[in-house]
Write an enzyme that holds these catalytic residues in place. Structure first.
Site, PDB file in Angstrom:
ATOM      1  N   GLY A   1      -5.283  -4.736   5.501  1.00  0.00           N
ATOM      2  CA  GLY A   1      -4.479  -5.711   4.775  1.00  0.00           C
ATOM      3  C   GLY A   1      -5.048  -7.116   4.788  1.00  0.00           C
ATOM      4  N   ARG A   2      -5.479  -7.572   5.965  1.00  0.00           N
ATOM      5  CA  ARG A   2      -5.965  -8.949   6.058  1.00  0.00           C
ATOM      6  C   ARG A   2      -7.380  -9.111   5.506  1.00  0.00           C
ATOM      7  NH1 ARG A   2      -4.921  -6.414  10.561  1.00  0.00           N
ATOM      8  NH2 ARG A   2      -6.497  -5.993  12.148  1.00  0.00           N
TER       9      ARG A   2
ATOM     10  N   LYS B   1       9.343  -3.854  14.174  1.00  0.00           N
ATOM     11  CA  LYS B   1       9.850  -3.252  12.930  1.00  0.00           C
ATOM     12  C   LYS B   1      10.661  -1.997  13.225  1.00  0.00           C
ATOM     13  CE  LYS B   1       5.910  -2.959  10.651  1.00  0.00           C
ATOM     14  NZ  LYS B   1       4.953  -2.768   9.533  1.00  0.00           N
TER      15      LYS B   1
ATOM     16  N   GLU C   1       9.977  -5.831   3.888  1.00  0.00           N
ATOM     17  CA  GLU C   1      10.205  -7.129   3.246  1.00  0.00           C
ATOM     18  C   GLU C   1       9.896  -7.065   1.752  1.00  0.00           C
ATOM     19  OE1 GLU C   1       8.902  -7.888   7.541  1.00  0.00           O
ATOM     20  OE2 GLU C   1       8.256  -6.593   5.873  1.00  0.00           O
TER      21      GLU C   1
ATOM     22  N   LYS D   1       0.829  -1.202   0.000  1.00  0.00           N
ATOM     23  CA  LYS D   1       0.000   0.000   0.000  1.00  0.00           C
ATOM     24  C   LYS D   1       0.867   1.258   0.000  1.00  0.00           C
ATOM     25  CE  LYS D   1      -3.709   0.133   2.594  1.00  0.00           C
ATOM     26  NZ  LYS D   1      -4.639   0.290   3.751  1.00  0.00           N
TER      27      LYS D   1
ATOM     28  N   HIS E   1      -2.455 -37.735  12.048  1.00  0.00           N
ATOM     29  CA  HIS E   1      -1.205 -38.456  12.313  1.00  0.00           C
ATOM     30  C   HIS E   1      -0.154 -37.539  12.930  1.00  0.00           C
ATOM     31  CE1 HIS E   1      -2.532 -42.093  10.134  1.00  0.00           C
ATOM     32  NE2 HIS E   1      -3.245 -41.212   9.443  1.00  0.00           N
TER      33      HIS E   1
ATOM     34  N   GLU F   1      -4.262 -11.310  14.363  1.00  0.00           N
ATOM     35  CA  GLU F   1      -3.877  -9.919  14.151  1.00  0.00           C
ATOM     36  C   GLU F   1      -5.062  -9.000  14.422  1.00  0.00           C
ATOM     37  OE1 GLU F   1      -0.680  -8.579  11.283  1.00  0.00           O
ATOM     38  OE2 GLU F   1      -2.467  -7.853  10.221  1.00  0.00           O
TER      39      GLU F   1
END
Length: 541
Positions: A267-268, A505, A212, A206, A384, A353
């Site tokens: 964002g999510r 951050k 990253e 954005k 399993h 979040e």
């Protein structure tokens, strides 16, 4: 404050009254079929069986009373009205508008938003058709065969999950790759599998400053230059999903190839926006439109259905029951579909979040536990691995089982085995197994009996869909979005900010400079030691 509500106290007393009751007794009663009819719902192509929960009709009535006292209807209406329910960032949370029909009347700050949304959708459709049809080419005139999406968090998890879930759809012509980690290994391994002449990169950020994403974008840019793409031709290999025009232009991307979204898109919750460009490229615009339609159908159900018949509300309030009244600190998502294997990771971000908060909207501390730890993986693999703990461990873990009734890809006999395991796990968690049942099964060694007993009375939901289609997937995603919102309302927290990710951050920036040779700043003794060891290793690399 939720703990001051009358229904909260009533639920605490109710829990004490029913805590020793066993679900298997309810299912052994003559009216068990009535329980299933009462505790099941259908909406937007999804069927929810929540009969295997440690609740009675009175429990559900009290939970709905709690939702009402917490002002859920009013908060829901405020969200759909475009009010600034994200109070700390002074923003709306209007992701529902992203999947609405063009004629919908959604507004933010009194301004209609649908014309801008529709314009971006049309640009996404046009661009995807040119790339998929071969009209958009790389700098050398060769067709695009591979697309790399560079993003992190919501700019990665949502699109990645959708592309994986719908990979079985026919007509896919492009190979999609997702890179999120700043660990260079992920990008390097991805670049080793593609040809620069045939590769398009989506930089999804954005602000166009995400650490990253921009580190990966810079390395991808150098890779193209090192492989013969002229700097003035980079725009044939890069597009941006962003709002920062100047940063996009400075990077070398033509602003005409920047796909906008808005600050009221969290964002999510953003895969429905231009963040879903990778979905459109991978699956085609028609599939994306059906994804939107499924989400829209769930929006309408959530907006209009009475609380006791409202699927997101029921699921949310069951989660509140287990987290706040039964003391269960974790929940598991077990999709019995390889196509949905990334859905647990998507849900981790969505729930933790959004609701991993300890401060209420008014700034006071929450005097109740908020988001549980969310985890899981695709069945039958989980059986399993961690299902041993879910069945016989010392803590109880509510489970959401999700299964399509028809498989995305069919092999004879496989899907019946898969569904049998899904249904059996839910039944086993509910019923358990007594010592008498173990002995009746022929176990001769009495020393082993106690090890083979299952307490049972362990809750689960089972969520079914006919097929894994764009429409049902859209409805499923929107279901969990609204479920997350409802729980945030009960806890009186802001589900749409994420200040908890900021401090790490902020502290990383000076540490990065120190690792690259800058003078060290004061840190605690542990961090100072770690930096020193890393500097030594990096200096000798």
């Amino acid at each position: 404050m939720p703990t001051n509500l009358h229904a909260w106290d009533a639920l605490q007393q109710h829990h004490e009254a029913i805590r020793e009751q066993q679900m298997r007794d309810w299912f052994d009663a003559p009216d068990a079929g009535q329980r299933v009819a009462q505790f099941s719902l259908e909406a937007a192509g999804l069927y929810l069986d929540y009969a295997k929960n440690r609740v009675t009709p009175q429990t559900l009535a009290l939970l709905m009373q709690l939702a009402d006292e917490a002002g859920l209807n009013e908060r829901r209406d405020a969200m759909f009205a475009g009010d600034q329910i994200n109070a700390t960032e002074h923003r709306a949370a209007l992701h529902m508008a992203l999947r609405a029909l063009p004629e919908a009347g959604y507004q933010v700050d009194g301004a209609p938003v649908m014309p801008a949304i529709q314009a971006v959708r049309e640009r996404m459709r046009d661009f995807s058709e040119r790339v998929r049809g071969g009209q958009w080419t790389g700098a050398s005139g060769k067709r695009i065969t591979d697309v790399i999406n560079l993003g992190i968090g919501g700019s990665d998890l949502g699109p990645r999950m959708v592309c994986r879930a719908l990979a079985h759809l026919p007509g896919n012509r492009l190979r999609l790759h997702f890179v999120s980690n700043v660990d260079g290994t992920e990008l390097a391994e991805t670049l080793s599998r593609v040809d620069p002449e045939h590769t398009l990169v989506i930089v999804c950020s954005k602000t166009f400053t995400t650490l990253e994403t921009m580190a990966n974008a810079g390395s991808a840019r150098r890779w193209f230059l090192d492989n013969g793409v002229a700097e003035n031709q980079l725009s044939r290999h890069f597009v941006a999903v962003s709002t920062n025009v100047e940063a996009v232009r400075a990077f070398g991307i033509d602003p005409a190839n920047m796909f906008e979204f808005w600050d009221w898109v969290g964002g999510r919750f953003s895969l429905w926006s231009s963040v879903g460009l990778s979905i459109v490229l991978a699956l085609g615009y028609d599939a994306f439109a059906e994804l939107l339609a499924g989400g829209r159908a769930m929006d309408e159900h959530f907006r209009t259905a009475p609380l006791p018949a409202n699927m997101p509300v029921v699921m949310a309030m069951l989660g509140i029951w287990y987290r706040n009244f039964c003391g269960m600190s974790t929940s598991c998502l077990a999709p019995y579909s390889t196509s949905l294997e990334l859905f647990p990771a998507f849900l981790q971000q969505l729930e933790m979040e959004s609701n991993g908060k300890s401060v209420q909207l008014d700034g006071r501390r929450v005097h109740a536990h908020t988001s549980p730890v969310v985890w899981g993986s695709a069945g039958t693999n989980g059986q399993h691995a961690y299902f041993q703990m879910i069945h016989q461990g010392s803590q109880i873990v509510p489970v959401d089982f999700i299964a399509p009734l028809r498989p995305p890809r069919a092999l004879p006999g496989h899907h019946a085995k898969l569904l049998a395991n899904c249904f059996a796990q839910a039944e086993a968690l509910m019923r358990g197994r007594t010592a008498e049942e173990v002995r009746a099964g022929g176990t001769a060694d009495d020393a082993c009996v106690s090890h083979m007993v299952f307490d049972g009375n362990r809750p689960s939901n089972t969520l079914l869909m006919q097929d894994v289609t764009p429409h049902t997937l859209g409805a499923l995603i929107a279901l969990y979005e609204h479920r997350t919102f409802v729980q945030g309302v009960i806890w009186n927290i802001n589900s749409f900010d994420q200040w908890g990710v900021e401090l790490g951050k902020l502290l990383a920036r000076p540490i990065e400079a120190e690792l690259n040779g800058a003078a060290t700043a004061p840190h605690d003794a542990s961090t100072t030691t770690l930096i020193a060891r890393a500097r030594a290793a990096l200096g000798s690399a």
